[in-house]
Design an enzyme around this catalytic site. Structure first.
Site: not given
Ligand code: IMP
Ligand code: MG
Length: 182
Positions: A44, A103, A106-108, A110-111, A134, A162
């Site tokens: 992304g 990109d 969202d929920t956080g 991943t980061l 978001k 995507d």
């Protein structure tokens, strides 16, 4: 894949370009430029990261770059809650100042997970930069150090983002409109 269209533009290409320069101005003012490694979370972040890198040129900052591939949503628009590394970085990051680029936040998860892994490997500092924030589904306590645009709870595509690996090529951010009765 559900019936849908991507006609509605949420953020124009020109607005993205302006914001990218502002983000890099902020990053250059706060980052440690000598020791900086920019890590893009694939797929992304590829377009955003490319534009960020070109913008770094204005500050004569010369970061190293690497990429990390994480598991994707597939044809789902809701986070599964688990994040797996599919392809790891190659740089030795001990003592480095990392800028993680994604990109969208969202929920956080991943980061948060990626940040934890990088600190565990001995990075001196880890900062985060996302194009979109978001806030509606945050599941872990994490705010990006640098965020381009805060958006409402829409599923969006374009500029690298995507839906089932489609629409990454759009130069703008568009809303996915689902037609459940179609
Ligand atoms: P998080 O771990 O829930 O914060 O999810 C971040 C990842 O979810 C991003 O890197 C995107 O790949 C994906 N994602 C979240 N929201 C969207 C969206 O609206 N469109 C496309 N991908 C999204
Ligand atoms: Mg992603």
């Amino acid at each position: 894949m559900r019936a849908h269209d991507v006609k509605e533009i949420l953020i124009e290409k020109s607005a993205i370009a302006r914001r990218v320069d502002e983000l890099v101005d902020d990053i250059a003012a706060t980052a440690e430029p000598r020791n900086l490694i920019v890590i893009g979370i694939l797929k992304g972040s590829f377009m955003f990261l490319a534009d960020l890198m070109r913008s770094f040129h204005r500050h004569e900052v010369h970061p190293r770059i690497d990429f990390l591939t994480l598991s994707s949503y597939g044809a789902d628009t809701v986070s599964s809650g688990t994040v797996n590394i599919i392809h790891d970085i190659r740089e030795d990051i001990r003592g480095a100042d990392i800028l993680l680029v994604d990109d969208i936040l969202d929920t956080g998860r991943t980061l948060a997970l990626t940040k934890e892994i990088m600190l565990g490997r001995g990075a001196r500092s880890v900062r985060t930069c996302v194009l979109l924030d978001k806030k509606a589904h945050r599941a872990v306590e994490l705010e990006a150090d640098h965020a381009g645009f805060v958006i409402d709870d829409h599923f969006v595509v374009g500029y690298g983002l995507d839906y089932d690996n489609l629409y990454r090529e759009l130069p703008h951010i568009a809303k996915v409109s689902f037609h459940d009765d179609a």
